[in-house]
Structure formats: C-alpha cells, structure tokens
Design a protein around this motif. Structure first.
Motif, mmCIF file in Angstrom:
data_model
loop_
_atom_site.group_PDB
_atom_site.id
_atom_site.type_symbol
_atom_site.label_atom_id
_atom_site.label_comp_id
_atom_site.label_asym_id
_atom_site.label_seq_id
_atom_site.Cartn_x
_atom_site.Cartn_y
_atom_site.Cartn_z
ATOM 1 N N UNK A 50 0.621 -0.967 0.362
ATOM 2 C CA UNK A 50 -0.114 -0.075 -0.066
ATOM 3 C C UNK A 50 0.350 0.830 0.302
ATOM 4 N N UNK A 51 1.945 1.358 0.509
ATOM 5 C CA UNK A 51 2.667 2.045 0.504
ATOM 6 C C UNK A 51 3.403 2.796 -0.331
ATOM 7 N N UNK A 52 3.442 1.384 -1.088
ATOM 8 C CA UNK A 52 4.631 1.696 -2.396
ATOM 9 C C UNK A 52 3.539 2.636 -3.952
ATOM 10 N N UNK A 53 2.081 1.687 -3.634
ATOM 11 C CA UNK A 53 1.514 1.833 -4.158
ATOM 12 C C UNK A 53 1.185 4.081 -4.372
ATOM 13 N N UNK A 54 0.954 4.360 -2.672
ATOM 14 C CA UNK A 54 0.878 5.444 -2.778
ATOM 15 C C UNK A 54 2.356 6.102 -2.963
ATOM 16 N N UNK A 55 3.536 5.981 -3.333
ATOM 17 C CA UNK A 55 3.988 7.211 -3.067
ATOM 18 C C UNK A 55 4.194 7.343 -4.530
ATOM 19 N N UNK A 56 3.955 6.929 -5.409
ATOM 20 C CA UNK A 56 4.321 7.067 -6.954
ATOM 21 C C UNK A 56 3.002 7.785 -6.730
ATOM 22 N N UNK A 57 3.857 8.602 -6.973
ATOM 23 C CA UNK A 57 2.637 10.440 -6.870
ATOM 24 C C UNK A 57 3.084 11.818 -7.775
ATOM 25 N N UNK A 58 2.391 12.449 -7.757
ATOM 26 C CA UNK A 58 3.483 13.509 -8.930
ATOM 27 C C UNK A 58 4.139 14.378 -7.643
ATOM 28 N N UNK A 59 4.092 14.155 -6.314
ATOM 29 C CA UNK A 59 4.181 14.678 -6.075
ATOM 30 C C UNK A 59 5.827 14.821 -4.949
ATOM 31 N N UNK A 60 5.718 13.024 -5.257
ATOM 32 C CA UNK A 60 7.372 12.192 -4.316
ATOM 33 C C UNK A 60 8.327 11.944 -5.635
ATOM 34 N N UNK A 61 7.076 11.998 -7.170
ATOM 35 C CA UNK A 61 7.740 12.204 -8.496
ATOM 36 C C UNK A 61 8.912 13.563 -8.334
ATOM 37 N N UNK A 62 8.267 14.835 -8.411
ATOM 38 C CA UNK A 62 9.147 16.027 -8.477
ATOM 39 C C UNK A 62 9.751 15.958 -7.332
ATOM 40 N N UNK A 63 9.992 15.367 -6.566
ATOM 41 C CA UNK A 63 10.649 15.511 -5.679
ATOM 42 C C UNK A 63 12.390 14.667 -5.925
ATOM 43 N N UNK A 64 11.756 13.520 -6.043
ATOM 44 C CA UNK A 64 12.616 11.915 -7.060
ATOM 45 C C UNK A 64 13.435 13.424 -7.964
ATOM 46 N N UNK A 65 12.814 12.768 -9.083
ATOM 47 C CA UNK A 65 13.171 13.252 -10.065
ATOM 48 C C UNK A 65 13.777 15.312 -10.134
#
Length: 150
Positions: free
Chosen positions: A35-50
C-alpha cells in the motif's frame, strides 16, 4: 529543496516506516508495504525524486563560479548514486513484492516476506539516506559559499 525533501523521505523510511513494519506480522508487512509503495508513486513524490536530480544538474550547469561548483558537483554525484540505487535495487524489490499479489491470496506469506529480503532493502535505503543527506548538505554549503562571495 527537493534534495532535502528526498533526504527526509528516505530517512523517514529508515528510522520509522521500516522499523515499524519490521515489527509486524507477515500479512501486515506485505499488505502495508504494498500500500505504501502504491501511494508513494504520486506527482509530489515524482517531482521531488526526479527534481532533485534535474535541479542539481541545472545548478551545476549554471554554477556562477569555481568556488561553489565542487559542492554542487559532489551533490550531483551523490544523488546520481541514490537515483541508481533506487532504480536498480529498491524499485525492483518493491515491484517483486507487489507482484506476489494480495496478502489475502498468498499461500505462504513468510516465504514471500523472506524472498523480499527486508535487510537488503533497508541496507540500500540507508545508503540512499546518507547519500541524499550528504548531497543536501553539499548544496547548503554551496549556498553558504555563494553568500560569502558576494
């Protein structure tokens, strides 16, 4: 900012999320991690990670002088290591655990959890945590040096 956010994300997983999940039973661990792994793939995380990679590369390219460039380049190299570990180690491990299916349909939860190899995931996350925190520190120091220049 994005590098600092990522240091926080990796650090939170290191000292809280994985510790808490590690104390749970197999069904809870698998279900919660999925559930955490599915939830973390979101625009806010991707903006921060990339963004941490992109913005640090841009900062290196636009660096105004030799005094701060080594610090920005050090941050960039550290975050490239983090990015590589994430893509080559942690994401494939996450995907394998998700591919095991719902905890309600897994017949041997202990075997799935053992195959996931929490210790390996946590060890590589510790490297990500330290490297991202060091990268953030380098970027902060670059700002200090830049402030002293002018």
């Amino acid at each position: 900012m994005t590098t600092g956010l990522m240091a926080g994300v990796f650090g939170l997983y290191q000292h809280t999320v994985m510790v808490g999940l590690g104390r749970s039973d197999d069904r809870t661990f698998i279900g919660a991690f999925q559930a955490l792994d599915r939830a973390i793939i979101n625009p806010w995380f991707m903006l921060s990670f990339g963004g941490a990679l992109l913005f640090t590369a841009v900062a290196a390219f636009l660096s105004p002088g030799r005094q701060i460039l080594p610090w920005v380049l050090a941050a960039l190299v550290l975050y490239i290591v983090v990015f590589g570990i994430t893509v080559a180690v942690n994401v494939p491990m996450n995907d394998a655990l998700k591919a095991a299916g719902s905890p309600d349909t897994i017949t041997d939860l202990a075997a799935v959890r053992e195959a996931f190899n929490e210790a390996r995931w946590v060890a590589f996350n510790l490297v990500r945590t330290i490297a991202t925190t060091a990268a953030f520190g380098c970027l902060c120091w670059a700002l200090v040096v830049r402030g002293k220049l002018g």
